[in-house]
Scaffold this active site. Sequence first.
Site, PDB file in Angstrom:
ATOM      1  N   ASP A   1       5.858   3.942   5.204  1.00 13.96           N
ATOM      2  CA  ASP A   1       6.775   2.861   5.936  1.00 13.96           C
ATOM      3  C   ASP A   1       6.728   1.680   4.923  1.00 13.96           C
ATOM      4  O   ASP A   1       7.314   0.595   5.162  1.00 13.96           O
ATOM      5  CB  ASP A   1       6.428   2.548   7.244  1.00 13.96           C
ATOM      6  CG  ASP A   1       4.616   2.209   7.365  1.00 13.96           C
ATOM      7  OD1 ASP A   1       4.113   2.850   6.636  1.00 13.96           O
ATOM      8  OD2 ASP A   1       4.517   1.341   8.261  1.00 13.96           O
ATOM      9  N   HIS A   2       5.898   1.826   3.818  1.00 14.42           N
ATOM     10  CA  HIS A   2       5.949   0.584   2.985  1.00 14.42           C
ATOM     11  C   HIS A   2       6.413   0.732   1.413  1.00 14.42           C
ATOM     12  O   HIS A   2       6.665  -0.035   0.721  1.00 14.42           O
ATOM     13  CB  HIS A   2       4.375  -0.010   2.877  1.00 14.42           C
ATOM     14  CG  HIS A   2       3.969  -0.581   4.304  1.00 14.42           C
ATOM     15  ND1 HIS A   2       4.186  -1.792   4.628  1.00 14.42           N
ATOM     16  CD2 HIS A   2       3.558   0.098   5.277  1.00 14.42           C
ATOM     17  CE1 HIS A   2       3.640  -1.918   5.836  1.00 14.42           C
ATOM     18  NE2 HIS A   2       3.410  -0.761   6.389  1.00 14.42           N
TER      19      HIS A   2
ATOM     20  N   HIS B   1       6.500  -6.066  11.320  1.00 12.01           N
ATOM     21  CA  HIS B   1       5.910  -4.858  11.392  1.00 12.01           C
ATOM     22  C   HIS B   1       5.392  -4.798  12.807  1.00 12.01           C
ATOM     23  O   HIS B   1       4.058  -4.562  13.150  1.00 12.01           O
ATOM     24  CB  HIS B   1       4.581  -4.713  10.421  1.00 12.01           C
ATOM     25  CG  HIS B   1       4.201  -3.259  10.128  1.00 12.01           C
ATOM     26  ND1 HIS B   1       3.493  -2.781  10.939  1.00 12.01           N
ATOM     27  CD2 HIS B   1       4.152  -2.359   9.340  1.00 12.01           C
ATOM     28  CE1 HIS B   1       3.022  -1.393  10.548  1.00 12.01           C
ATOM     29  NE2 HIS B   1       3.639  -1.228   9.503  1.00 12.01           N
TER      30      HIS B   1
ATOM     31  N   HIS C   1      -7.459  -1.530   5.560  1.00 13.17           N
ATOM     32  CA  HIS C   1      -6.430  -0.436   5.964  1.00 13.17           C
ATOM     33  C   HIS C   1      -6.259   0.697   5.335  1.00 13.17           C
ATOM     34  O   HIS C   1      -6.926   1.753   6.024  1.00 13.17           O
ATOM     35  CB  HIS C   1      -5.025  -1.131   5.747  1.00 13.17           C
ATOM     36  CG  HIS C   1      -3.784  -0.320   6.378  1.00 13.17           C
ATOM     37  ND1 HIS C   1      -3.777  -0.121   7.626  1.00 13.17           N
ATOM     38  CD2 HIS C   1      -2.845   0.337   5.500  1.00 13.17           C
ATOM     39  CE1 HIS C   1      -2.551   0.522   7.859  1.00 13.17           C
ATOM     40  NE2 HIS C   1      -2.015   0.504   6.543  1.00 13.17           N
TER      41      HIS C   1
ATOM     42  N   HIS D   1       0.919  -1.095  -0.052  1.00 12.15           N
ATOM     43  CA  HIS D   1      -0.225   0.118  -0.061  1.00 12.15           C
ATOM     44  C   HIS D   1       0.950   1.365  -0.095  1.00 12.15           C
ATOM     45  O   HIS D   1       2.067   1.310   0.098  1.00 12.15           O
ATOM     46  CB  HIS D   1      -1.128  -0.151   1.163  1.00 12.15           C
ATOM     47  CG  HIS D   1      -0.424   0.076   2.659  1.00 12.15           C
ATOM     48  ND1 HIS D   1       0.212  -0.996   3.079  1.00 12.15           N
ATOM     49  CD2 HIS D   1      -0.469   1.032   3.551  1.00 12.15           C
ATOM     50  CE1 HIS D   1       0.781  -0.799   4.292  1.00 12.15           C
ATOM     51  NE2 HIS D   1       0.438   0.369   4.766  1.00 12.15           N
TER      52      HIS D   1
ATOM     53  N   HIS E   1       1.325   3.741   1.997  1.00 15.95           N
ATOM     54  CA  HIS E   1       1.919   4.473   3.137  1.00 15.95           C
ATOM     55  C   HIS E   1       3.703   4.533   3.172  1.00 15.95           C
ATOM     56  O   HIS E   1       4.165   3.425   2.654  1.00 15.95           O
ATOM     57  CB  HIS E   1       1.639   3.830   4.382  1.00 15.95           C
ATOM     58  CG  HIS E   1       0.367   4.274   4.896  1.00 15.95           C
ATOM     59  ND1 HIS E   1      -0.628   3.507   5.789  1.00 15.95           N
ATOM     60  CD2 HIS E   1      -0.293   5.188   4.821  1.00 15.95           C
ATOM     61  CE1 HIS E   1      -1.612   4.022   6.211  1.00 15.95           C
ATOM     62  NE2 HIS E   1      -1.492   5.210   5.675  1.00 15.95           N
TER      63      HIS E   1
ATOM     64  N   HIS F   1      -5.539  -1.278  11.619  1.00 15.97           N
ATOM     65  CA  HIS F   1      -4.910  -2.493  11.744  1.00 15.97           C
ATOM     66  C   HIS F   1      -5.800  -3.426  12.550  1.00 15.97           C
ATOM     67  O   HIS F   1      -6.951  -3.221  12.785  1.00 15.97           O
ATOM     68  CB  HIS F   1      -3.472  -2.061  12.740  1.00 15.97           C
ATOM     69  CG  HIS F   1      -2.738  -1.320  11.852  1.00 15.97           C
ATOM     70  ND1 HIS F   1      -1.520  -2.061  11.086  1.00 15.97           N
ATOM     71  CD2 HIS F   1      -2.397   0.057  11.855  1.00 15.97           C
ATOM     72  CE1 HIS F   1      -0.820  -0.915  10.772  1.00 15.97           C
ATOM     73  NE2 HIS F   1      -1.095   0.220  11.083  1.00 15.97           N
TER      74      HIS F   1
ATOM     75  N   ASP G   1       0.043  -4.253   5.827  1.00 14.75           N
ATOM     76  CA  ASP G   1      -0.889  -3.795   6.965  1.00 14.75           C
ATOM     77  C   ASP G   1      -2.336  -3.945   6.678  1.00 14.75           C
ATOM     78  O   ASP G   1      -2.889  -4.009   5.656  1.00 14.75           O
ATOM     79  CB  ASP G   1      -0.776  -2.285   7.080  1.00 14.75           C
ATOM     80  CG  ASP G   1       0.674  -1.649   7.756  1.00 14.75           C
ATOM     81  OD1 ASP G   1       1.213  -2.556   7.952  1.00 14.75           O
ATOM     82  OD2 ASP G   1       0.849  -0.555   7.699  1.00 14.75           O
TER      83      ASP G   1
HETATM   84 ZN    ZN Z   1      -0.253   1.347   6.570  1.00 13.39          ZN
HETATM   85 ZN    ZN Z   2       2.705  -0.008   8.195  1.00 17.76          ZN
END
Ligand code: ZN
Ligand code: ZN
Lengths: 112, 479
Positions: free
Chosen positions: B77-78, B426, B162, B73, B75, B404, B183
């Site tokens: 952090d991904h 994660h 998510h 996705h 975000h 989440h 996530d």
């Molecule tokens: Zn996320």
């Molecule tokens: Zn994440």
Amino acid sequence: MSSTIFYRFKSQNKNSKIAFDGTGLTVFDLKKEIININKMAPATDFNLSLSNPDTDEEYKDDNQVIPRSSFVIARRYPSSRVGKGNASRYIAGKPRVSKTGRGNLAWDNHNK
Amino acid sequence: MISVDSKSDDNESLRFFCLGGGNEVGRSCHIIEFKGKTVMFDAGVHPGFSGLNALPFYDEYDLSKVDILLISHFHLDHAASLPYVMQHTNFKGRVFMTHPTKAIFRWILGDFVRITSIGEGVSATVYNDDDLADAFDRIETIDYHSTLEIDGIKFTAYHAGHVLGAAMFFVEIGGLKVLFTGDYSRVKDRHLYSAEVPPEKPDVLICESTFGIATFENREEAENRLTRLVHGAVSNGGRVLLPTFALGRAQELMLVLDEYWSENPDLENIEIYFCSALARKCMTVYKTYVNMMNEEIRRRFKTENMNPFNFKYIKTLRSLESFEDFGPCVVIASPGMLQNGTSRELLERWAPDPRNALIITGYSVEGTMAKTILTEPLEIPSSNNPDIMIPRRLSVDEISFAAHVDYEQNSQFIDLVSPKNIILVHGEINPMGRLKSALLSKYAKFRKTKREVKVFTPRNCDDLRIQFQGMRVAKALGN
Ligand SMILES: [Zn+2]
Ligand SMILES: [Zn+2]
């Protein structure tokens, strides 16, 4: 700024360079520069190593001088524990002058 | 039937290598190798670190080996180190993500480049706009529920809940099946589907563990608490700050607030702002992809011809320059973890006044201001000048709208998927450890039987190998 040392992070496909005055930089100063230029501070979670690309040998002594125009390979890898990365030492400005044995490191505080 | 051997290099062993997101939340990046094929999941950055150090530990893996990279996705952090991987390393593989993820990816990363360039080009060492544009053109898309097969690697995308576009990937290599959750959330909210259970059972589940064994407050209670708090603060002359990532929970919170405002006429003169450089672009994407959202949203769109993202009470602002800060109001601003930018600026401006309220609605990563301020410190450092301390008198509350899973939802999903090997990623070390213990004791009854369940919690750059001796059987069953 007449001198340069070239470096490349192991995963990268291009070389970068550090400019400075003089005939060489210590391993300590070179690491400190690389950390600064790449905005890697605060750096408590990783170790930074530099090595010679021809021999694959790691520069372990912080006081060893890397002559200008050299090329080194940098590698960032996780420290065994968060907060224990060696990289923080280069930001704090405390080179390790000699290694007298495991767990017995002498520190040079002249930068303090 | 399954044994774990850390040294085995056998063709039938699955190698799992975590470059980021191992025992941490942030910079997700996981690699699986099986029968000479290599698949990478995600390429994120860590919101608690800066510059090159925010990246996964790419130096520790030969990225030229990767065949396929799947992004779960949009975000940061991904997804945010994807341009770095594609432009600045020896990576030669193909990259896939869903259509909405790709549409939003472009805007989000453009914003990321812009924000991180402030202050002497931090991003210059990571990547720039040109890298982003070049990388973007080479990203391929995959539809939900469609299966692609490339060079012996089969993969299918499923809804993960998510955020809009979030996918779980079901990957099959030489008969071995792996499900990566990314996530995910199992609660149907106002606009998204909840995560699906794939029709086939994987041998290995790579699963998020963000909330460990925590239990979420139910959705209705969380909404009530949020609206009560907001209502109380603004009636008292206070300002309310809701830091969120520009996309995802922000849209969900806006749906909640817009509805609440329409039911409470006394709030009519109180403004709600969505302050984000991305705001307008994001809203366009959300309006475009209504067809990928849940039935309720689509029904309203079809039958009432009403796009729920045409808000009645929410004004969008590109930046704080056009914001007239004269009285009580609600501002939804990014970044969600108050590291810098708009939300941080407002926090610093509003922190000294006790009438004001800060409400944290998402997950706060270790090392960010959002995490720090939850301890209610008496003062906070200015982000421009860390030597200056600002008194903190505004109230601080945490109401989780995090998309989440909590323990109940996660363990129920794991039951339905029923894998024999679970790799947890994660999650910070403690919640992840507790989740592992909880799962192991839950499955203790299967120990030393054919149904034995193994749970792994590898750290970054640990070399995990899982041996599969009965692969031929598994293959026959799969076909
Ligand atoms: Zn996320
Ligand atoms: Zn994440």
